[in-house]
Design a protein around this motif. Structure first.
Motif, short mmCIF file in Angstrom:
data_model
loop_
_atom_site.label_atom_id
_atom_site.label_comp_id
_atom_site.label_asym_id
_atom_site.label_seq_id
_atom_site.Cartn_x
_atom_site.Cartn_y
_atom_site.Cartn_z
N THR A 65 0.92 -1.07 0.06
CA THR A 65 0.02 -0.01 0.08
C THR A 65 0.99 1.21 -0.07
O THR A 65 2.06 1.15 0.19
N PRO A 66 0.36 2.36 -0.28
CA PRO A 66 1.22 3.59 -0.01
C PRO A 66 1.66 3.72 1.45
O PRO A 66 0.75 3.13 2.28
N GLY A 67 2.73 4.20 1.88
CA GLY A 67 2.81 4.56 3.21
C GLY A 67 1.75 5.41 4.04
O GLY A 67 1.24 5.98 3.29
N LEU A 68 1.64 4.86 5.14
CA LEU A 68 0.35 5.33 5.73
C LEU A 68 0.62 6.76 6.30
O LEU A 68 1.60 7.26 6.31
N VAL A 69 -0.64 7.47 6.33
CA VAL A 69 -0.43 9.11 6.55
C VAL A 69 -1.13 9.12 7.89
O VAL A 69 -2.46 8.68 7.98
#
Lengths: 404, 404
Positions: A65-69
């Protein structure tokens, strides 16, 4: 010149691309990056030729996944409120807790007396907990200094956390968090103080956005509007703690100032949600505070869906109402307590959270041109990220193209 | 002959000794161990002479609690139920979920088809998550095999987890968990099967206790009593999933058979709690399942206090109703959702949890003669263990005298 310096292959992608359905899944995926920027993310079959020269990382079928924010935290503060928590469970009255120095003012006091180094090292452990779960971008608010020098120190500590760790930090000035003791009974004077601080702190490069706490126990709509007007004069975007404990019209106020986000929103009404939709203001819902405060009213998720307001989730990590440092657990709470779907929860800590920080052009999805911020997971399906409670299946974390 | 081979000093102890008040705090403490057994735990001032020859570990003022005990888990199973979780959030009906193979029977199917190695490796990750938080003793139930060979395989996997890790594993036979498909409509025949399995599995050394699920959707009081009678004939102690979803008199039934514990207990009444008190049966409350199932009725904690029934907390780690692998988070849920005090929560995962397994003579407190199972924490006060959410302040874990 090589096309890419690093390639992740044999992976399944949840790209979160707005141009794809749902999570934007690519089953046999490839990600290629150069100088920390994604140059390709998509099906292996469509990948450009010329990736062979790059360093190749075999993901053995794992999900990326995209790195979490984490788009709403108060990560920098002095002390903690464990004693207050303990007293309250033991049946102490609010008066007794206040007498023993509890409440937000205890955190203000501890933050004011902490050095910048102490603020950094205290927050460092909390930041590491977030990063260990694949977080690559964190918003950090001030708001426990409530005076120029101490707000400045909090924001400097936040900036240092960003420069000393492999993580992007966005700072938010939350001077209008509470009334400091030296301005007791005179919120008008304190709002003037806050309006004074904004350009000074902004000039130092310490402010990415301006936030306020609009609530009966904090600042009125008019006071918040003054702060927001000043922010806009300084070309700063705003965010708002809105409609958490009552409906003061915070959602509409946020929309009126084109806020990046309105946060909490338990008591927001349909007019407010519709105004947010029209203004492009994201909703940031914070189930950790809802859980910890044992609230009964959930935010109007159905209205957000109906009006297509983007929904982000964040930890709200703070010592008083959400001593939470797990964004994975926040996703589970979003599903369990607020009935967000799995896809909504995952989008809420990637694409929508990046949007709530005004950063979606840089991170939050796996698309060419974005930063190569990745979370690589030991799971069979993305739903496991939301379903499990207190379990961290992170295999690897990539920040701007580098495994950290 | 030396008195001790290892000494922890400059530490603050939460001894959980029943002979001390509250957490049994010792401010300037020393723990000495020989051959993995505590030979002294108490104030430095009262420590025996002759500890100087031992290896000395400077704890720099950190807090030490007994190693944590998770006294109710279903840690060994095949598959997971993330897909079912996802479908339910997306609005699928129970019929659709059942049609797509959801529910407990999906776990039974996945467990039956898994090899012993697969069961061990699946559970290993969950066990590691628990151990990373200082857990040194774990109970593991069977109950997803529901036939001799598959129950046996689950229990063997549990035993292997104990021998392959630095952790004490206690096994509980939960054949009476659900009715297997091949006995559909004939619980009488299946209860006879279960009663047959008990002595066979016990002879193999696979059974430390016998459990059953007494509920409208599972087995009746009479059926449960048959299983318990058989257990007692085999000199096995019993435990019970009691009064979770309705009041069938499970607490009283457990007491009648001198159960080690009755677990869940949301719907238990005062007569049942009083009977538990008289029988010395512990209450094991499971806030993870309460949270995940979004139950509204909390267990009668006040009645437990009134009748002085020991209260333990456990993860109930299982794929269907509590995919939870954090005992620290379980403590926070015990406080936040069930209003247990900090001292109650800490006792609930040490002293009382050991008692609920019949192991308090061996572990669960810091006292001479007990195993040297320790959790050493980077906290200023024990309340932080309960107050924080999704944060692990474990500094070191000691299992039978060895740092692991």
């Amino acid at each position: 010149m090589t096309l890419a310096d690093r390639v992740w292959h044999r992976c399944r992608l949840a790209t979160l691309s707005p141009h794809r359905e749902g999570l934007g899944v690519v089953e046999d995926g490839v990600i290629a990056a150069k100088d920390g920027i994604i140059v390709y993310a998509g099906p292996k079959a469509d990948a450009p030729t010329g990736l062979d020269a790059a360093e190749r990382i075999d993901c053995e079928g794992r999900w990326i996944t995209p790195g979490l924010v984490d788009c709403h935290t108060h990560l920098v503060y002095g002390g903690n409120r464990a004693e207050e928590f303990e007293l309250r469970l033991a049946g102490a009255s609010y008066e007794e807790i206040a007498r023993r120095g509890g409440g937000i003012m205890s955190t203000v006091k501890a933050t004011r007396t902490a050095s910048e180094d102490a603020l950094v090292s205290g927050a460092q452990r909390r930041l590491e907990a977030l990063m260990a779960e694949g977080v690559t971008t964190v918003e950090i608010k001030s708001g426990y200094g409530l005076a120029f020098a101490t707000e400045q120190r909090q924001l400097r500590a936040a900036r240092r956390l960003g420069s000393e760790n492999q993580v992007t930090v966005r700072t938010t000035f939350l001077g209008a968090h509470a009334l400091p003791p030296e301005r007791a009974g005179d919120s008008k004077a304190y709002i003037a103080d806050v309006c004074d601080m904004i350009p000074k702190l902004a000039t130092e490069g310490l402010v990415d956005a301006v936030d306020a706490f609009c609530e009966n126990i904090a600042f009125s709509v008019e006071e918040t509007a003054q702060v927001f007007a000043r922010a806009r004069e300084c070309n700063l975007r705003v965010k708002l703690h809105a409609d958490q404990l009552s409906n003061l019209g915070g959602a509409a106020l946020a929309a009126r100032f084109g806020a990046l986000s309105a946060d909490h929103l338990e008591y927001a009404d349909e007019a407010g949600i519709a105004a947010m939709a029209a203004a492009g203001t994201a909703a940031v819902v914070l189930p950790g505070a809802y859980y910890f405060l044992r609230e009964k009213q959930t935010p109007p998720i159905d209205l957000m869906r109906k009006h297509r307001v983007p929904i982000a989730l964040a930890t709200d990590s703070n010592p008083g109402s959400s001593p939470l440092t797990s964004l994975l657990l926040t996703m589970n709470m979003g599903a369990t307590l607020f009935r967000l779907t799995v896809d909504e929860c995952i989008a809420a800590v990637t694409r929508e959270a990046a949007g709530a920080l005004g950063l979606f052009s840089e991170t939050g999805s796996l698309e060419a041109g974005k930063r190569c911020d990745l979370a690589i997971w030991d799971v069979e399906r993305p739903a496991e990220l939301v379903y499990r409670i207190g379990f961290n299946p992170l295999h690897a974390r990539v920040f701007r193209g580098q495994t950290t």
